[in-house]
Scaffold this motif. Structure first.
Motif, mmCIF file in Angstrom:
data_model
loop_
_atom_site.group_PDB
_atom_site.id
_atom_site.type_symbol
_atom_site.label_atom_id
_atom_site.label_comp_id
_atom_site.label_asym_id
_atom_site.label_seq_id
_atom_site.Cartn_x
_atom_site.Cartn_y
_atom_site.Cartn_z
ATOM 1 N N THR A 131 -11.848 -4.597 5.924
ATOM 2 C CA THR A 131 -10.409 -4.724 5.680
ATOM 3 C C THR A 131 -10.033 -4.260 4.277
ATOM 4 N N GLU A 132 -11.007 -4.101 3.400
ATOM 5 C CA GLU A 132 -10.752 -3.628 2.035
ATOM 6 C C GLU A 132 -10.974 -2.125 1.870
ATOM 7 N N ALA A 133 -11.674 -1.500 2.809
ATOM 8 C CA ALA A 133 -11.943 -0.059 2.723
ATOM 9 C C ALA A 133 -12.254 0.467 4.127
ATOM 10 N N PHE A 134 -11.255 1.095 4.756
ATOM 11 C CA PHE A 134 -11.453 1.601 6.109
ATOM 12 C C PHE A 134 -10.725 2.918 6.310
ATOM 13 N N THR B 37 -8.855 6.522 2.358
ATOM 14 C CA THR B 37 -9.450 5.253 2.739
ATOM 15 C C THR B 37 -8.421 4.186 2.389
ATOM 16 N N TYR B 38 -8.191 3.255 3.297
ATOM 17 C CA TYR B 38 -7.151 2.245 3.128
ATOM 18 C C TYR B 38 -7.732 0.841 3.058
ATOM 19 N N SER B 39 -6.930 -0.056 2.519
ATOM 20 C CA SER B 39 -7.133 -1.492 2.680
ATOM 21 C C SER B 39 -5.979 -1.954 3.570
ATOM 22 N N ASN B 40 -6.057 -3.172 4.106
ATOM 23 C CA ASN B 40 -4.938 -3.672 4.910
ATOM 24 C C ASN B 40 -3.640 -3.601 4.117
ATOM 25 N N GLU B 41 -3.709 -3.983 2.848
ATOM 26 C CA GLU B 41 -2.509 -3.992 1.995
ATOM 27 C C GLU B 41 -1.981 -2.586 1.730
ATOM 28 N N SER B 42 -2.877 -1.650 1.394
ATOM 29 C CA SER B 42 -2.405 -0.293 1.078
ATOM 30 C C SER B 42 -1.856 0.409 2.313
ATOM 31 N N LEU B 43 -2.450 0.151 3.484
ATOM 32 C CA LEU B 43 -1.927 0.768 4.701
ATOM 33 C C LEU B 43 -0.557 0.197 5.048
ATOM 34 N N SER B 44 -0.409 -1.107 4.968
ATOM 35 C CA SER B 44 0.910 -1.713 5.237
ATOM 36 C C SER B 44 1.971 -1.137 4.314
ATOM 37 N N LYS B 45 1.619 -0.958 3.044
ATOM 38 C CA LYS B 45 2.558 -0.408 2.067
ATOM 39 C C LYS B 45 2.909 1.041 2.405
ATOM 40 N N GLU B 46 1.904 1.843 2.747
ATOM 41 C CA GLU B 46 2.176 3.246 3.066
ATOM 42 C C GLU B 46 2.983 3.386 4.355
ATOM 43 N N ILE B 47 2.736 2.524 5.320
ATOM 44 C CA ILE B 47 3.528 2.535 6.551
ATOM 45 C C ILE B 47 4.998 2.248 6.230
ATOM 46 N N ALA B 48 5.248 1.231 5.404
ATOM 47 C CA ALA B 48 6.620 0.885 5.020
ATOM 48 C C ALA B 48 7.284 2.027 4.268
ATOM 49 N N GLU B 49 6.544 2.665 3.365
ATOM 50 C CA GLU B 49 7.107 3.779 2.589
ATOM 51 C C GLU B 49 7.376 4.999 3.464
ATOM 52 N N THR B 50 6.513 5.256 4.414
ATOM 53 C CA THR B 50 6.638 6.444 5.259
ATOM 54 C C THR B 50 7.693 6.277 6.346
#
Length: 95
Positions: free
Chosen positions: A82-85, A35-48
């Motif tokens: 946007t906090e849990a999706f 489950t992602y938040s906007n912030e955690s998904l953006s971070k994981e996209i950048a890392e991946t």
């Protein structure tokens, strides 16, 4: 014969950043089961995919990590807030 190679950064200025289709992000999300938040998904996209990568869809190009997340929201690819999706696999296009 003597070869001279001048290798400066300017010679590489025309190299393009990796341009990744949004389907790769959706595949990443689906396989992670997170489950992602906007912030955690953006971070994981950048890392991946790398912070310098750009992202594209059928309707848009040249998006960075934060813009692609907003774009995917607009296209109805996520369910939750946007906090849990999570990614909604039923929203995927068939191409």
């Amino acid at each position: 014969m003597k070869w001279s190679l001048e290798c400066g950064m300017s010679q590489f200025s025309n190299l393009q950043k990796p341009d990744i289709h949004a389907h790769e992000i959706l595949d990443m999300m689906e396989s992670s089961g997170k489950t992602y938040s906007n912030e955690s998904l953006s971070k994981e996209i950048a890392e991946t995919f790398g912070e310098e990568s750009t992202f594209n869809t059928c309707s848009a190009q040249g998006m960075d990590c934060k813009v692609i997340v907003d774009h995917l929201w607009e296209k109805g690819k996520f369910s939750g807030t946007t906090e849990a999706f999570v990614y909604s696999p039923g929203s995927r296009c068939d191409h």
